[in-house]
Write a protein that holds these residues in place. Sequence first.
Motif, PDB file in Angstrom:
ATOM      1  N   GLU A  82       0.937  -1.307  -0.156  1.00 31.39           N
ATOM      2  CA  GLU A  82       0.729   0.467   0.419  1.00 31.39           C
ATOM      3  C   GLU A  82       1.000   0.873   0.361  1.00 31.39           C
ATOM      4  O   GLU A  82       0.676   2.654  -0.569  1.00 31.39           O
ATOM      5  N   LYS A  85       1.974   1.655  -3.431  1.00 28.50           N
ATOM      6  CA  LYS A  85       0.376   2.149  -4.629  1.00 28.50           C
ATOM      7  C   LYS A  85       1.229   3.526  -4.174  1.00 28.50           C
ATOM      8  O   LYS A  85       1.005   5.125  -5.374  1.00 28.50           O
ATOM      9  N   HIS A  89       1.879   7.007  -6.818  1.00 34.41           N
ATOM     10  CA  HIS A  89       0.685   8.089  -7.287  1.00 34.41           C
ATOM     11  C   HIS A  89       1.909   9.307  -7.286  1.00 34.41           C
ATOM     12  O   HIS A  89       0.903  10.258  -7.762  1.00 34.41           O
ATOM     13  N   TYR A  95       1.593   2.035 -13.326  1.00 40.28           N
ATOM     14  CA  TYR A  95       2.106   0.685 -12.655  1.00 40.28           C
ATOM     15  C   TYR A  95       0.427  -0.606 -12.761  1.00 40.28           C
ATOM     16  O   TYR A  95      -1.167  -0.028 -13.257  1.00 40.28           O
ATOM     17  N   MET A  97      -1.868  -3.810 -10.618  1.00 39.31           N
ATOM     18  CA  MET A  97      -1.422  -5.506 -10.577  1.00 39.31           C
ATOM     19  C   MET A  97      -1.331  -6.143 -11.257  1.00 39.31           C
ATOM     20  O   MET A  97      -1.589  -6.675 -11.836  1.00 39.31           O
ATOM     21  N   LEU A 105       2.416  -5.529  -7.889  1.00 42.95           N
ATOM     22  CA  LEU A 105       2.336  -4.561  -8.501  1.00 42.95           C
ATOM     23  C   LEU A 105       3.364  -5.143  -9.727  1.00 42.95           C
ATOM     24  O   LEU A 105       4.681  -5.079  -9.736  1.00 42.95           O
ATOM     25  N   THR A 107       5.020  -1.777 -12.049  1.00 45.52           N
ATOM     26  CA  THR A 107       5.268  -0.560 -12.530  1.00 45.52           C
ATOM     27  C   THR A 107       6.945  -0.501 -13.874  1.00 45.52           C
ATOM     28  O   THR A 107       7.114  -1.135 -14.243  1.00 45.52           O
TER      29      THR A 107
END
Length: 129
Positions: A82, A85, A89, A95, A97, A105, A107
Amino acid sequence: MQIVKCLHTAILVSDLEKAEQFYSQVLGLTKVDRPFSYSGIWYQIGDYQIHLIVDSNLKITHQNEEKWGRNPHFALTVTDLEAVKEKLHHYQCPYQMSASGRPALFTQDPDGNIIELTMNPEHSTLNNK
């Protein structure tokens, strides 16, 4: 032949400044000294290294644009997906999942090199339930 350890992965990048921002700031990797004069940066992760090597003519193409994990990539273990992520962001990094449903994930660095970031099974909340 007996292979006993993975030493490093060499990653080609076209713009060292943009790559350094991604690998140092976004991924938070630690730079280490390198003994060579050609343009590049080395990062240390435990006893493993990532070597960025500049190729100003680099053109990355993906065989599978829909599922980034089905392209050449390297994987790194993280403790908090988390938080990953949120950081991606914050830096406006794309990215995807993992299509498998596992806590991972994919990227891309500024050149399109794909990096898998996957939860360490020892820290996964899935294993703690």
